[in-house]
Scaffold this motif. Structure first.
Motif, PDB file in Angstrom:
ATOM      1  N   LEU A  27       0.933  -1.433   0.036  1.00 52.92           N
ATOM      2  CA  LEU A  27       0.346  -0.526  -0.001  1.00 52.92           C
ATOM      3  C   LEU A  27       1.316   1.209   0.367  1.00 52.92           C
ATOM      4  N   ARG A  28       2.199   1.556   0.972  1.00 60.93           N
ATOM      5  CA  ARG A  28       2.980   2.538   0.889  1.00 60.93           C
ATOM      6  C   ARG A  28       3.534   2.541  -1.016  1.00 60.93           C
ATOM      7  N   ALA A  29       3.702   1.337  -1.745  1.00 64.13           N
ATOM      8  CA  ALA A  29       4.669   1.632  -2.336  1.00 64.13           C
ATOM      9  C   ALA A  29       4.097   2.100  -3.743  1.00 64.13           C
ATOM     10  N   MET A  30       2.454   2.123  -3.069  1.00 61.84           N
ATOM     11  CA  MET A  30       1.462   3.089  -4.518  1.00 61.84           C
ATOM     12  C   MET A  30       1.191   4.408  -3.853  1.00 61.84           C
ATOM     13  N   SER A  31       1.605   5.021  -2.952  1.00 64.56           N
ATOM     14  CA  SER A  31       1.866   6.263  -2.877  1.00 64.56           C
ATOM     15  C   SER A  31       3.200   7.309  -2.964  1.00 64.56           C
ATOM     16  N   PHE A  32       3.609   6.278  -3.850  1.00 61.33           N
ATOM     17  CA  PHE A  32       5.139   7.101  -4.251  1.00 61.33           C
ATOM     18  C   PHE A  32       4.346   7.652  -5.694  1.00 61.33           C
ATOM     19  N   PRO A  33       5.052   8.441  -5.397  1.00 59.01           N
ATOM     20  CA  PRO A  33       5.091   9.823  -7.340  1.00 59.01           C
ATOM     21  C   PRO A  33       4.785   8.507  -8.270  1.00 59.01           C
ATOM     22  N   VAL A  34       4.238   9.465  -8.889  1.00 53.00           N
ATOM     23  CA  VAL A  34       4.313   8.782 -10.452  1.00 53.00           C
ATOM     24  C   VAL A  34       5.828   9.412 -11.036  1.00 53.00           C
ATOM     25  N   LEU A  35       6.567   7.977 -12.416  1.00 54.38           N
ATOM     26  CA  LEU A  35       7.464   8.792 -12.956  1.00 54.38           C
ATOM     27  C   LEU A  35       6.787   8.310 -14.209  1.00 54.38           C
ATOM     28  N   GLY A  36       7.342   9.344 -15.501  1.00 54.10           N
ATOM     29  CA  GLY A  36       7.389   9.023 -16.791  1.00 54.10           C
ATOM     30  C   GLY A  36       7.330   7.313 -16.820  1.00 54.10           C
ATOM     31  N   GLN A  37       6.902   7.088 -18.005  1.00 51.70           N
ATOM     32  CA  GLN A  37       7.405   5.467 -18.577  1.00 51.70           C
ATOM     33  C   GLN A  37       8.534   5.376 -19.368  1.00 51.70           C
ATOM     34  N   LEU A 252       2.490  -5.670 -27.147  1.00 50.87           N
ATOM     35  CA  LEU A 252       3.216  -5.746 -25.734  1.00 50.87           C
ATOM     36  C   LEU A 252       5.050  -6.475 -24.963  1.00 50.87           C
ATOM     37  N   GLN A 253       5.024  -6.996 -26.159  1.00 48.66           N
ATOM     38  CA  GLN A 253       6.486  -7.463 -25.490  1.00 48.66           C
ATOM     39  C   GLN A 253       7.632  -6.450 -26.559  1.00 48.66           C
ATOM     40  N   ASP A 254       8.223  -6.353 -27.124  1.00 52.49           N
ATOM     41  CA  ASP A 254       8.003  -4.135 -27.971  1.00 52.49           C
ATOM     42  C   ASP A 254       8.617  -3.930 -26.558  1.00 52.49           C
ATOM     43  N   TYR A 255       7.497  -3.344 -26.321  1.00 56.15           N
ATOM     44  CA  TYR A 255       7.888  -2.850 -24.821  1.00 56.15           C
ATOM     45  C   TYR A 255       7.484  -2.143 -23.835  1.00 56.15           C
ATOM     46  N   TRP A 256       8.276  -3.681 -23.376  1.00 58.79           N
ATOM     47  CA  TRP A 256       8.758  -4.326 -22.144  1.00 58.79           C
ATOM     48  C   TRP A 256      10.042  -4.746 -23.106  1.00 58.79           C
ATOM     49  N   SER A 257      10.610  -4.722 -23.822  1.00 58.60           N
ATOM     50  CA  SER A 257      12.353  -5.110 -24.502  1.00 58.60           C
ATOM     51  C   SER A 257      12.769  -3.917 -23.938  1.00 58.60           C
ATOM     52  N   PRO A 258      14.312  -3.866 -24.717  1.00 55.60           N
ATOM     53  CA  PRO A 258      15.131  -3.181 -24.623  1.00 55.60           C
ATOM     54  C   PRO A 258      14.975  -1.829 -25.370  1.00 55.60           C
ATOM     55  N   GLN A 259      14.097  -2.185 -26.476  1.00 61.32           N
ATOM     56  CA  GLN A 259      13.335  -1.571 -28.188  1.00 61.32           C
ATOM     57  C   GLN A 259      12.828  -0.495 -27.213  1.00 61.32           C
ATOM     58  N   ARG A 260      11.813  -0.728 -26.016  1.00 61.02           N
ATOM     59  CA  ARG A 260      10.775   0.283 -25.617  1.00 61.02           C
ATOM     60  C   ARG A 260       9.573   1.018 -26.551  1.00 61.02           C
ATOM     61  N   LEU A 261       8.964  -0.106 -27.663  1.00 61.66           N
ATOM     62  CA  LEU A 261       8.453   0.311 -28.671  1.00 61.66           C
ATOM     63  C   LEU A 261       6.931   1.038 -28.643  1.00 61.66           C
ATOM     64  N   ASN A 262       6.850   1.841 -27.883  1.00 59.79           N
ATOM     65  CA  ASN A 262       5.708   2.340 -27.030  1.00 59.79           C
ATOM     66  C   ASN A 262       3.975   1.968 -27.479  1.00 59.79           C
ATOM     67  N   HIS A 263       3.152   0.999 -26.563  1.00 58.54           N
ATOM     68  CA  HIS A 263       1.872   0.790 -26.355  1.00 58.54           C
ATOM     69  C   HIS A 263       1.400   1.739 -25.846  1.00 58.54           C
ATOM     70  N   HIS A 264       0.519   1.069 -25.138  1.00 56.02           N
ATOM     71  CA  HIS A 264      -0.107   1.718 -24.027  1.00 56.02           C
ATOM     72  C   HIS A 264       1.132   2.470 -22.811  1.00 56.02           C
ATOM     73  N   THR A 265       0.439   3.568 -22.012  1.00 60.53           N
ATOM     74  CA  THR A 265       1.182   3.726 -20.727  1.00 60.53           C
ATOM     75  C   THR A 265       1.380   2.369 -19.409  1.00 60.53           C
ATOM     76  N   GLU A 266       2.171   2.234 -18.877  1.00 58.83           N
ATOM     77  CA  GLU A 266       1.996   0.720 -18.598  1.00 58.83           C
ATOM     78  C   GLU A 266       1.586   1.595 -17.239  1.00 58.83           C
ATOM     79  N   MET A 267       0.969   0.987 -15.985  1.00 58.04           N
ATOM     80  CA  MET A 267       0.367   1.768 -14.768  1.00 58.04           C
ATOM     81  C   MET A 267       1.852   2.363 -13.899  1.00 58.04           C
ATOM     82  N   THR A 268       1.586   3.220 -13.738  1.00 57.06           N
ATOM     83  CA  THR A 268       2.716   3.087 -12.620  1.00 57.06           C
ATOM     84  C   THR A 268       2.736   2.361 -11.738  1.00 57.06           C
ATOM     85  N   SER A 269       1.254   3.337 -10.693  1.00 56.86           N
ATOM     86  CA  SER A 269       1.238   2.863  -9.445  1.00 56.86           C
ATOM     87  C   SER A 269       1.276   1.330  -9.425  1.00 56.86           C
TER      88      SER A 269
END
Ligand SMILES: *Cc1c(COP(=O)(O)O)cnc(C)c1O
Length: 410
Positions: A27-37, A252-269
């Protein structure tokens, strides 16, 4: 103007098969500031989450990352990405979530073959293997821990048969990941879906998945990149591309790969939460965590049976993290549940379909799986049963559970 009160959800003792109580550290982790994706701090967290997920899934797979959405989203992403329209899919069903796999496979346009077991039991591996030999499916999809009936299906032999017959094996391990062993590589599971709000004790909202290179090869054969972000015109998978954009694992795997090819905006919290939940699991150690789930199951069963209640289902395939109890004849199960919730702040679950009104389901999952919760539930359940005029052997339930805990001081 209408005024809305401050948010103040009650503190509950949640003993259902999900969602369960969340560790305060999560719960505490979820309250930390948002970072850019694409912030390196954030992409580092994405990579660490992948690393920890590989340990949880007991795999060396390159791909282990969460799908944003509840567990069902993970199941749908894996199935819609790995099942081509017209393909043959075998679904062995032994409870509600098997029916969900069937329903999703139909939506993928597959030719579906279904095997059904009466609720309360699971398949002999040979039964499934014989069906694989008869139907020669491209894909077999199956549930590991069926929360609707509290049963667990052994998977290793079926995994071996799928490999031998060249079928992809997709497994719903939503309820089991982090609570009992899920051996992705050893059992030859090609794609596995986990859950957050069950044994990982993170709120619902993400579904960790993993898949191996057999699954990835199939994704690559249907690969298509969105027009707005393509850098070349080569689209080998143009004809058989995945019909869902959001759930296309190839993108999705392109987004999670070093390529970071944009897909959706990852759910930060949510990612903060998952990362912390995984860190907690690995700190505890997987073996210690599995042993803890077994201990509390043992204490719970000892208490329930000492009280005079009967368990539901075939004992040999009981799922450690869900205990199903037969509602005694003539008792209004929903009224007992309401009393538990309203007077004691304790939640247990009912069930679905053919089991509606027949059983209660008690979860011992993740952070909810602890001594004081089990003892509180047993004491409260005894009181609620007495209150409803059911003759319990009063006093014995909590004592039997305490005996188990005393025999097992670690
Ligand atoms: C809870 C559960 C699901 C569905 O999870 P959601 O997070 O509600 O989408 C799927 N399969 C099994 C076995 C489950 O226990």
């Amino acid at each position: 103007m209408k005024r809305y009160e401050d948010l103040s959800p009650s503190l509950r003792c949640i003993m259902t098969p999900g969602p369960v109580e969340v560790d305060p550290r999560v719960l505490r982790a979820m309250s930390f500031p948002v970072l850019g994706q694409f912030d390196p701090e954030f992409t580092q967290m994405m990579n660490e989450t992948m690393e920890m997920l590989r340990e949880l899934f007991a795999t060396r797979n390159a791909w282990a990352y969460p799908i944003d959405g509840t567990s069902r989203a993970g199941i749908e992403a894996v199935m819609v990405s790995l099942i081509l329209p017209g393909e043959r899919v075998l679904i062995p069903i032994f409870g509600r979530f098997g029916h969900l796999l069937h329903e999703i496979a139909e939506r993928c346009g597959a030719e579906v073959f279904v095997l059904e077991k009466p609720w309360g039991s699971v398949f002999e591996p040979e039964e499934v293997i014989a069906a694989i030999e008869t139907f020669k499916p491209n894909v077999v999809a199956m549930v590991h821990g069926e929360t609707s009936t509290g049963r667990v299906q052994p998977l290793a032999e079926i995994g071996r048969a799928c490999r031998r017959m060249d079928a992809l094996f997709i497994v719903d391990a939503v309820a089991t990941l982090g609570g009992i062993p899920v051996e992705t590589d050893a059992w030859m599971l090609d794609a596995v879906v986990g859950g957050t709000q069950k044994c990982l004790s993170v709120p619902s909202g993400m579904a960790p998945i993993t898949y191996n290179d057999r699954a990835e090869a199939k994704l690559m054969s249907r690969k298509r990149v969105e027009r707005g972000i393509r850098i070349s015109d080569v689209q080998p998978g143009e004809l058989s591309f995945v019909r869902s954009n959001y759930f296309d694992l190839g993108m999705l795997q392109d987004y999670w790969s070093p390529q970071r090819l944009n897909h959706h905006t990852e759910m930060t919290s949510m990612l903060y939460a998952l990362r912390e939940g995984l860190r907690l699991a690995l700190e505890e150690g997987m073996d210690a965590r599995f042993a803890r789930h077994q201990l509390h199951e043992k204490a719970l069963i000892a208490g329930l049976t000492a009280m005079g209640l009967e368990l539901y289902g075939e004992p040999s395939c009981k799922l450690t993290v869900v205990t199903c109890v037969l509602i005694p004849e003539g008792l209004d199960g929903e009224s007992v549940r309401t009393l538990l919730l309203e007077r004691f702040g304790i939640e247990i679950a009912s069930s679905f379909g053919p089991l509606k009104g027949k059983i209660w389901r008690i979860g011992t999952m993740g952070f909810s799986c602890r001594t004081n919760n089990v003892l509180r539930l047993l004491g409260a359940l005894e009181a609620a049963l007495l209150r409803h005029g059911f003759e319990v052997f009063y006093g014995l339930g909590v004592q039997a559970a305490l005996d188990v805990y005393e025999e097992n001081v670690r």
